[in-house]
Design a protein around this motif. Structure first.
Motif, short mmCIF file in Angstrom:
data_model
loop_
_atom_site.label_atom_id
_atom_site.label_comp_id
_atom_site.label_asym_id
_atom_site.label_seq_id
_atom_site.Cartn_x
_atom_site.Cartn_y
_atom_site.Cartn_z
N THR A 16 41.93 29.88 41.47
CA THR A 16 41.72 31.13 40.63
C THR A 16 41.09 30.74 39.33
N GLN A 17 41.50 29.77 38.57
CA GLN A 17 40.90 29.30 37.37
C GLN A 17 39.40 28.95 37.59
N GLU A 18 39.00 28.19 38.59
CA GLU A 18 37.75 27.96 38.85
C GLU A 18 36.71 29.21 38.86
N LEU A 19 37.49 30.21 39.38
CA LEU A 19 36.59 31.47 39.43
C LEU A 19 36.75 32.45 38.45
N GLN A 20 37.09 32.10 37.23
CA GLN A 20 37.38 32.79 36.08
C GLN A 20 35.67 33.16 35.48
N PRO A 21 34.83 32.35 35.59
CA PRO A 21 33.86 33.03 35.56
C PRO A 21 32.89 34.03 36.17
N GLN A 22 33.14 33.98 37.43
CA GLN A 22 32.72 35.00 38.29
C GLN A 22 33.56 36.39 38.23
N GLU A 61 35.58 55.05 41.22
CA GLU A 61 34.59 54.30 41.93
C GLU A 61 34.51 53.03 41.26
N SER A 62 34.34 52.91 39.93
CA SER A 62 34.09 51.42 39.49
C SER A 62 35.46 50.28 39.74
N ARG A 63 36.52 51.12 39.67
CA ARG A 63 37.80 50.17 39.86
C ARG A 63 37.88 49.74 41.40
N GLN A 64 37.63 50.85 41.99
CA GLN A 64 37.73 50.49 43.71
C GLN A 64 36.48 49.49 43.96
N ALA A 65 35.47 49.76 43.52
CA ALA A 65 34.32 48.60 43.70
C ALA A 65 34.90 47.20 43.21
N MET A 66 35.36 47.11 42.05
CA MET A 66 35.86 45.96 41.52
C MET A 66 36.96 45.27 42.43
N GLN A 67 37.79 45.97 42.97
CA GLN A 67 38.99 45.48 43.56
C GLN A 67 38.35 44.82 44.95
N ARG A 68 37.20 45.48 45.59
CA ARG A 68 36.51 45.02 46.72
C ARG A 68 35.84 43.76 46.67
N ALA A 72 32.23 38.16 35.22
CA ALA A 72 30.93 38.60 35.43
C ALA A 72 31.25 40.15 36.28
N LEU A 73 32.30 40.11 37.09
CA LEU A 73 32.55 41.19 37.90
C LEU A 73 33.39 42.28 36.88
#
Length: 283
Positions: free
Chosen positions: A97-103, A117-124, A106-107
């Motif tokens: 999970t820590q290694e995913l922090q930059p990605q 809509e933005s929150r749902q897209a973020m969750q997906r 960015a999300l």
């Protein structure tokens, strides 16, 4: 563990605080009926009685008078060894999970979460990213969920067994919370060390991950002050064990060195490609 809105408390922190608060309230309402050889039922006669027997047996094996504090320490170490595979799984999941922090960062920038809509897209996108990396975002809470029944049973065994309730450790009565803040301070200190080691290896740290490093010890301290010293001793040993485990399994200095090596190798690879392109252009 990552946030949809940056200012919201992390799920892990909220769950931990809620569970500790629930534990404190539950313990305050627990039965005071003494546990004896005649106790019956799955909880009293099965779990609490056997916890009581195990603690007394472990306290008696040291020779001389029963050493109830050492019995609790030995009991805690046994519990930690039993759940060690789960803790290792948690550590590995946390590192991924820590290694995913930059990605993930960015999300967050791409989907600020200002509307549904933005929150749902973020969750997906988060779920997709976690799935691709093989990360379980709730893995960090599993050890706490497993230890909750142990904490409750340990409290019950000590509070309802007169022999354990009146036992002492370094002059501190295990059945009371009058430990002169020694055990609560140690429990908070080892919680901080463990949390700091776990977070220090992260490639990036946001405000919430930093705050968890300081908030969790405070929560542990406040809780430890209000529960019997035996539970504070359990937290001291358990969190000290966790700190040592984190050092060997998730050593932040080793993780940083490995990350720098990967970055250096990637830079060398890119320079090699650029050099090959320049040489090809000259031809």
């Amino acid at each position: 563990m990552q946030l949809v809105a940056k200012k919201k408390p992390s799920r892990k922190l909220m769950l931990t605080a809620t569970m500790i608060a629930a534990l404190t309230l539950f313990l305050a309402a627990c039965s005071n009926k003494p546990i004896t050889e005649h106790s019956t039922g799955l909880w009293d006669g099965g779990i609490i009685l056997n916890f009581s027997r195990a603690l007394i047996w472990l306290s008696n094996i040291w020779g001389g008078a029963p050493k109830y504090g050492l019995g609790i320490i030995a009991f805690t170490i046994i519990i930690r060894v039993i759940i060690l595979p789960l803790m290792i799984y948690q550590s590995k999941s946390m590192r991924k999970t820590q290694e995913l922090q930059p990605q993930l960062k960015a999300l967050q920038a791409k989907y600020p979460g200002k509307d549904n809509e933005s929150r749902q897209a973020m969750q997906r996108e988060q779920q997709k990213l976690y799935a691709e990396a093989g990360v379980n975002p709730v893995a960090g809470c599993l050890p706490l969920l497993v230890q909750m029944p142990v904490l409750i049973a340990l409290y019950q065994a000590i509070w309802r067994t007169q022999e354990l309730k009146t036992g002492t450790f370094l002059g501190i009565q295990l059945g009371s919370n009058h430990s002169y803040f020694i055990l609560p301070i140690l429990a908070a200190l080892f919680t901080f060390i463990s949390s700091w080691l776990a977070m220090a290896g992260a490639p990036e740290q946001n405000g919430m991950t930093k705050s968890m490093t300081y908030v969790m010890p405070i929560i542990i301290f406040i809780t430890a002050v209000s529960v019997p010293s035996a539970l504070s001793l359990y937290w001291v040993v358990s969190n000290a064990f966790q700190a040592v485990q984190t050092w060997f399994i998730q050593n932040p200095f080793k993780i940083r060195a490995e990350r720098e090596e990967k970055k250096a190798a990637e830079r060398a690879r890119r320079r090699k490609i650029e050099k090959a392109k320049r040489n090809a252009g000259k031809r």
